[in-house]
Design a protein around this motif. Sequence first.
Motif, PDB file in Angstrom:
ATOM      1  N   GLY B  13       0.856  -1.133   0.136  1.00  0.00           N
ATOM      2  CA  GLY B  13      -0.028   0.031  -0.053  1.00  0.00           C
ATOM      3  C   GLY B  13       0.755   1.120   0.095  1.00  0.00           C
ATOM      4  N   GLU B  14       0.169   2.284   0.559  1.00  0.00           N
ATOM      5  CA  GLU B  14       0.747   3.608   0.543  1.00  0.00           C
ATOM      6  C   GLU B  14       1.548   3.808   1.843  1.00  0.00           C
ATOM      7  N   GLN B  15       2.775   4.294   1.641  1.00  0.00           N
ATOM      8  CA  GLN B  15       3.562   4.593   2.848  1.00  0.00           C
ATOM      9  C   GLN B  15       3.246   6.151   3.400  1.00  0.00           C
ATOM     10  N   PRO B  16       2.651   6.302   4.623  1.00  0.00           N
ATOM     11  CA  PRO B  16       2.519   7.749   5.027  1.00  0.00           C
ATOM     12  C   PRO B  16       3.773   8.405   5.071  1.00  0.00           C
ATOM     13  N   ARG B  17       3.235   9.738   5.244  1.00  0.00           N
ATOM     14  CA  ARG B  17       4.490  10.823   5.415  1.00  0.00           C
ATOM     15  C   ARG B  17       4.347  11.092   6.684  1.00  0.00           C
ATOM     16  N   LEU B  18       5.478  11.173   7.360  1.00  0.00           N
ATOM     17  CA  LEU B  18       5.866  11.644   8.794  1.00  0.00           C
ATOM     18  C   LEU B  18       5.518  13.196   8.783  1.00  0.00           C
ATOM     19  N   GLY B  19       4.864  13.655   9.987  1.00  0.00           N
ATOM     20  CA  GLY B  19       4.677  14.986  10.085  1.00  0.00           C
ATOM     21  C   GLY B  19       5.915  15.757  10.318  1.00  0.00           C
ATOM     22  N   PHE B  20       5.605  17.084   9.751  1.00  0.00           N
ATOM     23  CA  PHE B  20       6.812  18.108  10.178  1.00  0.00           C
ATOM     24  C   PHE B  20       7.242  18.060  11.474  1.00  0.00           C
ATOM     25  N   LEU B  21       6.257  18.159  12.463  1.00  0.00           N
ATOM     26  CA  LEU B  21       6.750  18.358  13.854  1.00  0.00           C
ATOM     27  C   LEU B  21       7.512  17.096  14.412  1.00  0.00           C
ATOM     28  N   LYS B 401      16.045   3.434   7.092  1.00  0.00           N
ATOM     29  CA  LYS B 401      15.508   3.144   6.049  1.00  0.00           C
ATOM     30  C   LYS B 401      14.965   1.605   6.047  1.00  0.00           C
ATOM     31  N   CYS B 402      15.859   0.665   6.988  1.00  0.00           N
ATOM     32  CA  CYS B 402      15.340  -0.585   7.113  1.00  0.00           C
ATOM     33  C   CYS B 402      14.033  -0.625   7.860  1.00  0.00           C
ATOM     34  N   LEU B 403      13.640   0.432   8.388  1.00  0.00           N
ATOM     35  CA  LEU B 403      12.744   0.491   9.521  1.00  0.00           C
ATOM     36  C   LEU B 403      11.298   1.108   8.714  1.00  0.00           C
ATOM     37  N   GLY B 404      11.702   1.488   7.367  1.00  0.00           N
ATOM     38  CA  GLY B 404      10.423   2.127   6.453  1.00  0.00           C
ATOM     39  C   GLY B 404      10.160   3.398   6.334  1.00  0.00           C
ATOM     40  N   SER B 405      11.479   4.200   6.548  1.00  0.00           N
ATOM     41  CA  SER B 405      11.325   5.631   6.420  1.00  0.00           C
ATOM     42  C   SER B 405      11.377   6.038   4.982  1.00  0.00           C
ATOM     43  N   LEU B 406      10.530   7.045   4.536  1.00  0.00           N
ATOM     44  CA  LEU B 406      10.989   7.328   3.216  1.00  0.00           C
ATOM     45  C   LEU B 406      12.090   8.188   2.877  1.00  0.00           C
ATOM     46  N   ASP B 407      12.668   8.247   1.685  1.00  0.00           N
ATOM     47  CA  ASP B 407      13.792   8.970   1.286  1.00  0.00           C
ATOM     48  C   ASP B 407      13.482  10.406   1.846  1.00  0.00           C
ATOM     49  N   GLY B 408      12.460  10.912   1.676  1.00  0.00           N
ATOM     50  CA  GLY B 408      12.122  12.449   1.774  1.00  0.00           C
ATOM     51  C   GLY B 408      12.261  12.661   3.418  1.00  0.00           C
ATOM     52  N   PHE B 409      11.876  11.551   4.139  1.00  0.00           N
ATOM     53  CA  PHE B 409      12.152  11.993   5.596  1.00  0.00           C
ATOM     54  C   PHE B 409      13.551  12.245   5.849  1.00  0.00           C
ATOM     55  N   ILE B 410      14.238  11.222   5.401  1.00  0.00           N
ATOM     56  CA  ILE B 410      15.759  11.391   5.688  1.00  0.00           C
ATOM     57  C   ILE B 410      16.207  12.643   5.313  1.00  0.00           C
ATOM     58  N   LEU B 411      16.039  12.878   4.021  1.00  0.00           N
ATOM     59  CA  LEU B 411      16.299  14.216   3.434  1.00  0.00           C
ATOM     60  C   LEU B 411      15.918  15.310   4.268  1.00  0.00           C
ATOM     61  N   LEU B 412      14.693  15.462   4.693  1.00  0.00           N
ATOM     62  CA  LEU B 412      13.900  16.492   5.685  1.00  0.00           C
ATOM     63  C   LEU B 412      14.696  16.500   6.896  1.00  0.00           C
ATOM     64  N   MET B 413      15.236  15.493   7.324  1.00  0.00           N
ATOM     65  CA  MET B 413      15.780  15.381   8.704  1.00  0.00           C
ATOM     66  C   MET B 413      16.886  16.073   8.486  1.00  0.00           C
ATOM     67  N   ALA B 484      22.594   9.271   0.439  1.00  0.00           N
ATOM     68  CA  ALA B 484      22.629   8.262   1.401  1.00  0.00           C
ATOM     69  C   ALA B 484      21.250   7.525   1.212  1.00  0.00           C
ATOM     70  N   ALA B 485      20.343   8.409   1.117  1.00  0.00           N
ATOM     71  CA  ALA B 485      18.756   8.176   1.310  1.00  0.00           C
ATOM     72  C   ALA B 485      18.599   7.362  -0.016  1.00  0.00           C
ATOM     73  N   ARG B 486      19.103   7.457  -1.068  1.00  0.00           N
ATOM     74  CA  ARG B 486      18.720   6.722  -2.333  1.00  0.00           C
ATOM     75  C   ARG B 486      19.217   5.497  -2.195  1.00  0.00           C
ATOM     76  N   LEU B 487      20.236   5.118  -1.585  1.00  0.00           N
ATOM     77  CA  LEU B 487      21.065   3.825  -1.726  1.00  0.00           C
ATOM     78  C   LEU B 487      20.258   2.823  -0.868  1.00  0.00           C
ATOM     79  N   ALA B 488      20.220   1.577  -1.228  1.00  0.00           N
ATOM     80  CA  ALA B 488      19.789   0.483  -0.493  1.00  0.00           C
ATOM     81  C   ALA B 488      20.397   0.454   0.806  1.00  0.00           C
TER      82      ALA B 488
END
Lengths: 274, 496
Positions: B13-21, B401-413, B484-488
């Motif tokens: 399914g669709e992986q939700p995005r983590l909120g900004f806060l 990433k193993c825990l299922g974070s989106l690439d965007g989350f890591i970038l944003l972080m 880093a976020a784009r790597l496996a």
Amino acid sequence: MSTSVLVPEASAPARAEGGGGRRVIIRTVGLKKIYVKKGVRTEALCGLDVEVYSGEFISVMGPSGSGKSTFFNMIGALDSPTVGRVFIDEVDVAQLTAEELAYLRCQKIGYIFQSYNLIQYMTALENVTTPMAFGGVPPDEARRRGMDILGIVGLADRWFHRPIEMSGGQQQRVAIARSLANEPAILLCDEPTANLDIDTGQEILDILRRLNIEKHVTVICATHDHRMMNICDRLMWIRDGQIERVARRDEVKVRVGRIGGQTSGAAGAGERKA
Amino acid sequence: MLGRVDVKAIVIGEQPRLGFLRTLRITVDGIRYRLFRALVTVAVIAVAVAFLMNILSEGIIKRAVAANTRERIALNREVHRWSARLTTPTDRDTLLALLATAEDGDPLLEDARQFGGLTPGELAALRTAAAEARVYGETIERMNYAYRRRILRGATGAAAFDTLASPDGWSVFIDGVREITGVRLPFPASDLEAFAATWPAVREKLVRIRAGQADAIATLRAMRRERPIMEALADADGAFGEAIRAAGFHLDASQAPHLAAQAQREIDLRFVERSIDLRTPRQTVARAYDILPGDVTLPRLWRYLADRTNAARYLDALAEEDARPDHFSVARLQELSAFRREAALLERAERRTADMGEGWMGLGARMGWLLLVSMLVCGIGIANAMLMAVTERFREIATLKCLGSLDGFILLMFVMESCILGLIGGLAGGLIGALIGTGRMLVAFGAVAVPALSLGALTQGFLASLIVGIILAALAAVYPSFRAARLAPMEAMRVE
Ligand SMILES: Nc1ncnc2c1ncn2[C@@H]1O[C@H](COP(=O)(O)OP(=O)(O)OP(=O)(O)O)[C@@H](O)[C@H]1O
Ligand SMILES: [Mg+2]
């Protein structure tokens, strides 16, 4: 690609299907992984064809360096194979987008890493709730569920500790709790009992077994722990990146004493312990 | 076994995005955990931004000081300008420059018109010609001297136009221009030729203005007889002021008292500076500094007079020599001393800001270059700090990433983290840089720098360097964390 080692498996699927038309949940085709480091090629996996049935409990055994962890990374969609394919529930992992992969890793597969890989700046509870957060669980419910799971692994009273403040075994239990966070359909455990004493190890095995029976979670477990033989459905031996042997538990028992060499010796040792 | 029919199916399914806060919370937790490391990164950013802000603030202050001093020096020299105007006719080049640049309504223009007996229309034509002359004059001025010697007999300004207007002056000039490749005219040669043709008429008007001025000056000279011009100007708000106006110079009634006071101050300054040649005053000062009378210099004298009791002693010494002017008092001496020392500061500031140029924020070419280099240093420093901070966390990225974070989350972080570090470092660095810059400028220019401090300009510079710091930090974090976020996950884990 040598498939000759797979011969013993020939009868296994037939028997399993007798259990009621189970699906193949993980299938690998000609799986190879070659690490190139400073010009040195290490063939960690050399052509694996494996089928894992849904709801099955499989033990993966093999000496150190035989490629177990590498195999786990492949079937857990954590690394890309050099050659070959991995199908999870008949979906080719290589075809999934980044978002779908994230969803798969987050919601459908639970990982227990050999080296735990806990996030150092998070407390035990936060480590457990992070996958839930990624999965969209509201914070309050995540905390409640996280505490429940920590209770299951016996760490409810240490939820506020950071990994460095915990013993190896406690960290391992946090890692186990984290793998259960989103109630995965597949659980990949890389030596989940390596650092635990006999009693705790047994508890963990019981938990895994219960999940397997009650929630029908497919458990794939790398281990040197021979108690595992008592609870698994099938055993798989890996040596030098190749499947050495696959057998059902009852087959192993039957064959003890008939086959010489290390494999049977190990199995025999397991028998004695149990 | 039979219960295992309803196995868990895998539906992707669709992986939700983590909120900004929540991302922010995780980020802040991470920073707090690695507080020391974060502080080092902040320090690097702060140093880089401080460097940038230091250069910016010094440039800003220096520029303001330059403008301020120039204005104040011009004000202080008003009386000198008047004494020049009232004793010699304006030379042609100055007159041309005045006509070309003075704004409408400038009283000097009206003066010139009256001295030359020109109609308003004639004045307007003259001003247009002067503006044209200015353009040509600048080109001639910039020419290599050797070329100019060959084609214009080395003349510049009005003299150059004289040469051009002289018989075969133009042909020598235009032949030279065609021959010498190093000379290029930025305007059509025919324009200049036309101007040279009208030059005699222009010159005639300039001569008329100068003649009128000379007449007025002669009248004034007769009127003040042998009195030096400065002494006469001390009476600018009295009879002599009337005479100036009568002679045809425009002297504002409101300006006259200032002019008189300035003239008086000049006379008094001269008097005090000459009085040091008298025996008793010189010995008084020498005793105070415990030096030989021959070593008493003017700066020493003025410093000596800054003090009340010293000034009183000096007055006594003057009286002893029968040289004390009636209007001299302790306060007057102190006032003169203060003015003299401030004038010295202003002159020093003027010298030190002589290299101030135009360009962005008035930094000039040299400062611009310095700024560019400092930006480079700043950027490399920040990029290095952020690269290190991200690279050493590849393992954490892999785990997430193993825990299922989106690439965007890591970038944003990581962008968040670098923005936070950049903000803190930028604020600290901007403050430090501004303080150091202001301090250095205060030391360099003394009291003269104080009125030049403008909070608005400094705030602008502060914001600019703060934004540079944040953007550089964010950019430096984006690249490695994106990679880093784009790597496996396990590939990222293997990166050292
Ligand atoms: N990043 C790597 N670069 C090069 N070679 C690697 C890398 N990772 C693993 N290997 C090699 O691949 C082989 C299999 O490693 P793997 O970690 O899968 O073994 P394992 O069965 O999990 O061993 P253990 O029981 O000790 O955990 C080993 O020979 C190892 O040296
Ligand atoms: Mg391993």
